[in-house]
Write a protein that holds these residues in place. Sequence first.
Motif: not given
Length: 255
Positions: A61-62, A165-168, A1-7
């Motif tokens: 935030i990424y 269309n929320a991804q998170i 799985m690819s990274e979607i969120l980075k704090i």
Amino acid sequence: MSEILKIQSISRHFGAVKALQNVRFTVKKGEVVALCGDNGAGKSTLIKIISGADTPTKGEIYLDQKKVDFSSPADALEKGIATTYQDLALAPDMKVYENIFMGAELMSKSLIPGIRVLDKKQMKKQAVAYLEKLNASVKDADALVNTLSGGQRQAVAISRALRWNAQIVIMDEPTAALGVKETQGVLELIRQLKAQGVTVLLISHNMEDITMVADRAIILKGGMKLGECDLKNTSPRDLGKMIINGERPEDGKMF
């Protein structure tokens, strides 16, 4: 799985009060990650920042490996992050489909040139499709929200997030005050989101719920990240010990 969120090194200070200090973690696409900790741990402040309701004192935030700055919850929603709070923010005297399309109503042309009207038929059809996607027990898009159970209302709130269309999807205490049957229904909604590749950030004080649906737990204490753990073989009791003591029960070491 690819990274979607980075704090990345998020801190939030209110004068001398340090609500968050240098919190960092990553979340992969389609992962269910629980944010855990006692009252005052910093969970609420963190989700406000991720959802666009607050801004960090420092840190970044990424989203999909791109740095993002949110000016408001609406801005975060447009970028793919939706939040369902404990009160769900639904309009109880409005119908199911009206809640799902609130702020994003579909329009159609009328017989009068230049005039557009609400496309209720299409909104109802799509509302039912979103609910069916979640295997929700809500079948009537014309039903008033105040006639629905707590679990059914969660399904409506999540369907609204899918409509955008929320991804998170951030879920804040989604099973609070629900009975056993309704709680199981909400946990199944979370499983359905995961199956569809939607990432879920789950905030809950219920250790059993967390270990049943979450892949990992990020544990906060005093505004700092205490650690994180894989929940595949973690019991609710052991997770509780980690939150309270800050150590893994099996070896007594900090994690």
